[in-house]
Scaffold this motif. Sequence first.
Motif, mmCIF file in Angstrom:
data_model
loop_
_atom_site.group_PDB
_atom_site.id
_atom_site.type_symbol
_atom_site.label_atom_id
_atom_site.label_comp_id
_atom_site.label_asym_id
_atom_site.label_seq_id
_atom_site.Cartn_x
_atom_site.Cartn_y
_atom_site.Cartn_z
ATOM 1 N N GLY A 99 0.797 -1.222 0.000
ATOM 2 C CA GLY A 99 0.000 0.000 0.000
ATOM 3 C C GLY A 99 0.828 1.270 0.000
ATOM 4 O O GLY A 99 0.329 2.348 -0.325
ATOM 5 N N CYS A 100 2.101 1.121 0.364
ATOM 6 C CA CYS A 100 2.994 2.288 0.388
ATOM 7 C C CYS A 100 3.446 2.663 -1.026
ATOM 8 O O CYS A 100 3.126 1.983 -2.005
ATOM 9 C CB CYS A 100 4.210 1.992 1.249
ATOM 10 S SG CYS A 100 3.838 1.707 2.994
ATOM 11 N N VAL A 101 4.214 3.746 -1.111
ATOM 12 C CA VAL A 101 4.808 4.176 -2.379
ATOM 13 C C VAL A 101 6.323 4.176 -2.196
ATOM 14 O O VAL A 101 6.847 4.799 -1.263
ATOM 15 C CB VAL A 101 4.328 5.582 -2.781
ATOM 16 C CG1 VAL A 101 5.043 6.049 -4.049
ATOM 17 C CG2 VAL A 101 2.814 5.580 -2.987
ATOM 18 N N GLY A 102 7.034 3.449 -3.061
ATOM 19 C CA GLY A 102 8.481 3.348 -2.970
ATOM 20 C C GLY A 102 9.179 4.074 -4.096
ATOM 21 O O GLY A 102 8.781 3.975 -5.262
ATOM 22 N N ILE A 103 10.232 4.814 -3.760
ATOM 23 C CA ILE A 103 11.046 5.520 -4.750
ATOM 24 C C ILE A 103 12.518 5.274 -4.417
ATOM 25 O O ILE A 103 12.849 4.836 -3.321
ATOM 26 C CB ILE A 103 10.743 7.038 -4.786
ATOM 27 C CG1 ILE A 103 10.966 7.676 -3.398
ATOM 28 C CG2 ILE A 103 9.325 7.291 -5.263
ATOM 29 C CD1 ILE A 103 10.768 9.193 -3.378
ATOM 30 N N PRO A 104 13.434 5.529 -5.361
ATOM 31 C CA PRO A 104 14.861 5.289 -5.097
ATOM 32 C C PRO A 104 15.354 6.013 -3.843
ATOM 33 O O PRO A 104 14.815 7.051 -3.447
ATOM 34 C CB PRO A 104 15.544 5.820 -6.358
ATOM 35 C CG PRO A 104 14.505 5.685 -7.429
ATOM 36 C CD PRO A 104 13.201 5.994 -6.745
ATOM 37 N N LYS A 105 16.397 5.460 -3.239
ATOM 38 C CA LYS A 105 16.918 6.003 -1.986
ATOM 39 C C LYS A 105 17.349 7.459 -2.132
ATOM 40 O O LYS A 105 17.063 8.304 -1.266
ATOM 41 C CB LYS A 105 18.096 5.154 -1.507
ATOM 42 C CG LYS A 105 18.591 5.504 -0.109
ATOM 43 C CD LYS A 105 19.612 4.473 0.369
ATOM 44 C CE LYS A 105 20.063 4.739 1.791
ATOM 45 N NZ LYS A 105 20.966 3.671 2.294
ATOM 46 N N GLU A 106 18.039 7.776 -3.230
ATOM 47 C CA GLU A 106 18.473 9.160 -3.444
ATOM 48 C C GLU A 106 17.281 10.089 -3.622
ATOM 49 O O GLU A 106 17.334 11.265 -3.243
ATOM 50 C CB GLU A 106 19.414 9.239 -4.643
ATOM 51 C CG GLU A 106 20.780 8.617 -4.402
ATOM 52 C CD GLU A 106 21.493 9.231 -3.196
ATOM 53 O OE1 GLU A 106 21.572 10.478 -3.135
ATOM 54 O OE2 GLU A 106 21.952 8.478 -2.318
ATOM 55 N N ALA A 107 16.226 9.558 -4.195
ATOM 56 C CA ALA A 107 15.007 10.355 -4.353
ATOM 57 C C ALA A 107 14.387 10.663 -2.991
ATOM 58 O O ALA A 107 13.900 11.779 -2.749
ATOM 59 C CB ALA A 107 14.007 9.624 -5.237
ATOM 60 N N MET A 108 14.400 9.664 -2.088
ATOM 61 C CA MET A 108 13.868 9.907 -0.755
ATOM 62 C C MET A 108 14.668 10.994 -0.040
ATOM 63 O O MET A 108 14.098 11.850 0.659
ATOM 64 C CB MET A 108 13.903 8.625 0.064
ATOM 65 C CG MET A 108 12.687 7.723 -0.136
ATOM 66 S SD MET A 108 11.091 8.520 0.234
ATOM 67 C CE MET A 108 11.310 9.062 1.923
#
Length: 265
Positions: free
Chosen positions: A234-243
């Motif tokens: 249910g979450c939204v995942g993005i690249p670590k550098e993006a976070m």
Amino acid sequence: MSKHARARSRSRRPRSRPLAIGATLGLLTFVAGWAYAVYETPGADPRQSLAADDRAAAPERAARGVQREALQGLPGLSEQTRARIPADSRQLVLVTGEAKDSSRSTVALYTRPAPGADWVKGDSWPARNGAKGWSTERTYGDLTSPQGVFALTDAGGLLAKPPGTRFPYDRSGSFVASGRGVEGESLAGSFDYVVAIDFNRKPGTSPLDPTKPDGERKGGNIWLHVDHEGPSQGCVGIPKEAMKKVLETLDPAAKPVIAMGPAGF
């Protein structure tokens, strides 16, 4: 004609010139007085005449700008979703899913200089969302991400907050994902950085807070976090550098929100 008559005739001709000159001067005086009345009225700004010309052209300019203003710089959103974005928000995280039942999406950062101004797109990244896509009536365990517009107020993670982070940030060893992902992938590092999405949670608390104001049935703990190369629950995942970029960018004073759902939602 007698000499006297010609003399009288010649004597009358010079008189017409002063009359003509006088009439011309009178006309010029009238025009000058009219111009003075228009431009030099006491207390009036001579530039108002230019403003009047500008006002005359305003409807044409407005007509040219109707589409841009109506879309507010967000052409991929429906009118209903745009209306749900708070007027005083100046930062937006937009998550656009490929389809209603897709787990693939794109995350983009938007900002605007002032409330009511058009949004300007910044960085964007590939993302993953719920394994079964999107839902406006999400329930716990249905593997969908909630569709809608939600506030962003709190952050945290296993790692120290990136330099420049302005959100309240809870660093804790409890930000460790257990088990495996939906497709069996490792979840290691997924919660190195997280931003809590205010879906069925209490704002102003750690993302780890278990409180669910709307009840357990809707589920909760929906976060924006580090991608684990697979769909989420249910979450939204993005690249670590993006976070890291998101955490460095979001400012509570700008009242950031996240709008998330399938294309055109």
